[in-house]
Write an enzyme that holds these catalytic residues in place. Structure first.
Site, PDB file in Angstrom:
ATOM      1  N   ASP A  44       1.031  -1.268   0.080  1.00 30.66           N
ATOM      2  CA  ASP A  44       0.042  -0.017   0.232  1.00 30.66           C
ATOM      3  C   ASP A  44       0.875   1.440   0.125  1.00 30.66           C
ATOM      4  O   ASP A  44       0.633   2.236   0.754  1.00 30.66           O
ATOM      5  CB  ASP A  44      -0.888  -0.129   1.348  1.00 30.66           C
ATOM      6  CG  ASP A  44      -1.808  -1.249   1.335  1.00 30.66           C
ATOM      7  OD1 ASP A  44      -1.916  -2.020   0.267  1.00 30.66           O
ATOM      8  OD2 ASP A  44      -2.232  -1.541   2.203  1.00 30.66           O
ATOM      9  N   ASP A  96      -0.327  -4.618  -3.945  1.00 34.95           N
ATOM     10  CA  ASP A  96      -1.091  -3.558  -4.249  1.00 34.95           C
ATOM     11  C   ASP A  96      -0.650  -2.181  -3.843  1.00 34.95           C
ATOM     12  O   ASP A  96      -1.185  -1.195  -3.293  1.00 34.95           O
ATOM     13  CB  ASP A  96      -2.335  -3.664  -3.358  1.00 34.95           C
ATOM     14  CG  ASP A  96      -3.233  -4.956  -3.397  1.00 34.95           C
ATOM     15  OD1 ASP A  96      -3.065  -5.625  -4.266  1.00 34.95           O
ATOM     16  OD2 ASP A  96      -3.901  -5.386  -2.587  1.00 34.95           O
ATOM     17  N   ARG A 111      -5.078  -6.259  -9.531  1.00 36.52           N
ATOM     18  CA  ARG A 111      -6.285  -6.890  -9.371  1.00 36.52           C
ATOM     19  C   ARG A 111      -7.338  -5.938  -8.857  1.00 36.52           C
ATOM     20  O   ARG A 111      -6.979  -4.871  -8.304  1.00 36.52           O
ATOM     21  CB  ARG A 111      -5.961  -7.832  -8.280  1.00 36.52           C
ATOM     22  CG  ARG A 111      -5.369  -7.116  -7.017  1.00 36.52           C
ATOM     23  CD  ARG A 111      -5.285  -8.480  -5.740  1.00 36.52           C
ATOM     24  NE  ARG A 111      -4.778  -7.977  -4.578  1.00 36.52           N
ATOM     25  CZ  ARG A 111      -4.679  -8.921  -3.438  1.00 36.52           C
ATOM     26  NH1 ARG A 111      -5.051  -9.920  -3.686  1.00 36.52           N
ATOM     27  NH2 ARG A 111      -4.151  -8.261  -2.352  1.00 36.52           N
TER      28      ARG A 111
END
Length: 318
Positions: free
Chosen positions: A139, A160, A225
């Protein structure tokens, strides 16, 4: 893009009217911390307020509140001027419109297993990071909302590490995967099909970080994703390294995959072959430049109306 005489004049007028202060750790400037300088910046400024942050590592947690508009942080280079955090939360949290960060480093080193250890949290509209380094693990960059432009930035992370629901365009950026068995470059979170949001990567590089290159053969990555059902990512004229799995994209637990828009166009590199991409309806290899136009800076960000006034270079076409 080429600038008209009128735009050049506006830039010159803007520059000559800028106010500026200096932050220096040794006390030789106007302030010794970045936080102090921002606290004393004018509220709701309609012109740039430049804060020159001299070389040094500043362990601070910075908030640019919504009433601090047109703040411009200028460092002495992303590896010389760094703002660093070591805990969950955001090292810098940008909420004010018109923020520009230039030649700055932002990092959050809370740890490999920490989630929410964000280096840059950005929900400011019409914001720019130019020649910055954004470093973290999971993150790293939370592109929350608004129109955002990233130019010639280095972005490091693991899971991510670029996520959120902003309309964000990345041009000439290097995306560096840090070593972890499982890496995802993006998790775009468009929730509603009416949202004109997406992540566009134009002439970028998707590869392993130089520090982790000895582990390259052990690293397995995907381009992204869906954090929300209508996730949108476009990758154009970019280099995709061999660390990216041939399937390209992967599902997020508890999220559908039939509503996403993941498009690629004229990419190169060993990971750019699309023959074995996941078989989802929205995963597409574009065939013509006109199909990519909605994802350009001009269309997605309305960039032509505001980026030229900052003096930051950008490409408004493919």
């Amino acid at each position: 893009m080429e600038l008209t005489a009128a735009v050049v004049l506006l830039i010159l007028v803007s520059v000559c009217c800028e106010s500026s202060v200096i932050v220096s750790k040794d006390g030789s400037g106007d302030y010794t911390t970045v936080g102090e300088a921002i606290k004393n910046a004018p509220d709701l400024s309609d012109k740039p307020y430049t804060i020159h942050v001299r070389a040094g590592t500043y362990q601070e947690y910075i908030l640019i509140p919504s009433h601090k508009t047109n703040i411009k942080l200028v460092g002495d280079g992303p590896h010389h001027t760094k703002i660093v955090g070591y805990q969950n939360g955001s090292t810098i949290d940008i909420r004010g419109e018109g923020f520009v960060g230039e030649n700055m480093g932002f990092a959050n080193w809370a740890g490999l297993n920490a989630s929410g250890a964000v280096a840059v949290r950005n929900e400011g509209n019409k914001t720019i990071l130019f020649r910055c380094s954004i470093e973290g693990l999971q993150d790293t960059l939370w592109a929350v909302s608004g129109r955002q432009f990233y130019k010639e930035c280095d972005i490091y992370g693991t899971v991510d590490f670029i996520y959120g629901n902003a309309a964000a365009v990345f041009q000439d950026c290097r995306l560096y995967a840090r070593y972890r068995a499982f890496v995802t470059f993006t998790a775009q979170s468009r929730q509603d099909p009416s949202d004109n949001t997406a992540f566009t990567f134009q002439r970028c590089t998707f590869t392993v970080s130089p520090q982790d290159s000895p582990f390259k053969s052990l690293l397995h990555a995907t381009l992204g994703r869906p954090l929300r059902p209508y996730s949108r990512v476009a990758i154009f004229h970019s280099y995709i390294d061999s660390i990216v799995d041939p399937k390209g994209w992967e599902p997020m637990p508890h999220q559908p995959t039939d509503k996403v828009t993941y498009v690629e166009f004229h990419n190169v590199g060993p990971g750019s072959n699309t023959d074995r991409r996941v078989d989802w309806p929205g995963v597409t290899l574009l065939q013509h430049p006109s199909q990519a136009l909605p994802f350009t800076a001009s269309r997605l960000l309305d960039a032509d109306s505001w980026i030229p006034l900052t003096g930051v270079p950008y490409h408004n076409t493919l």
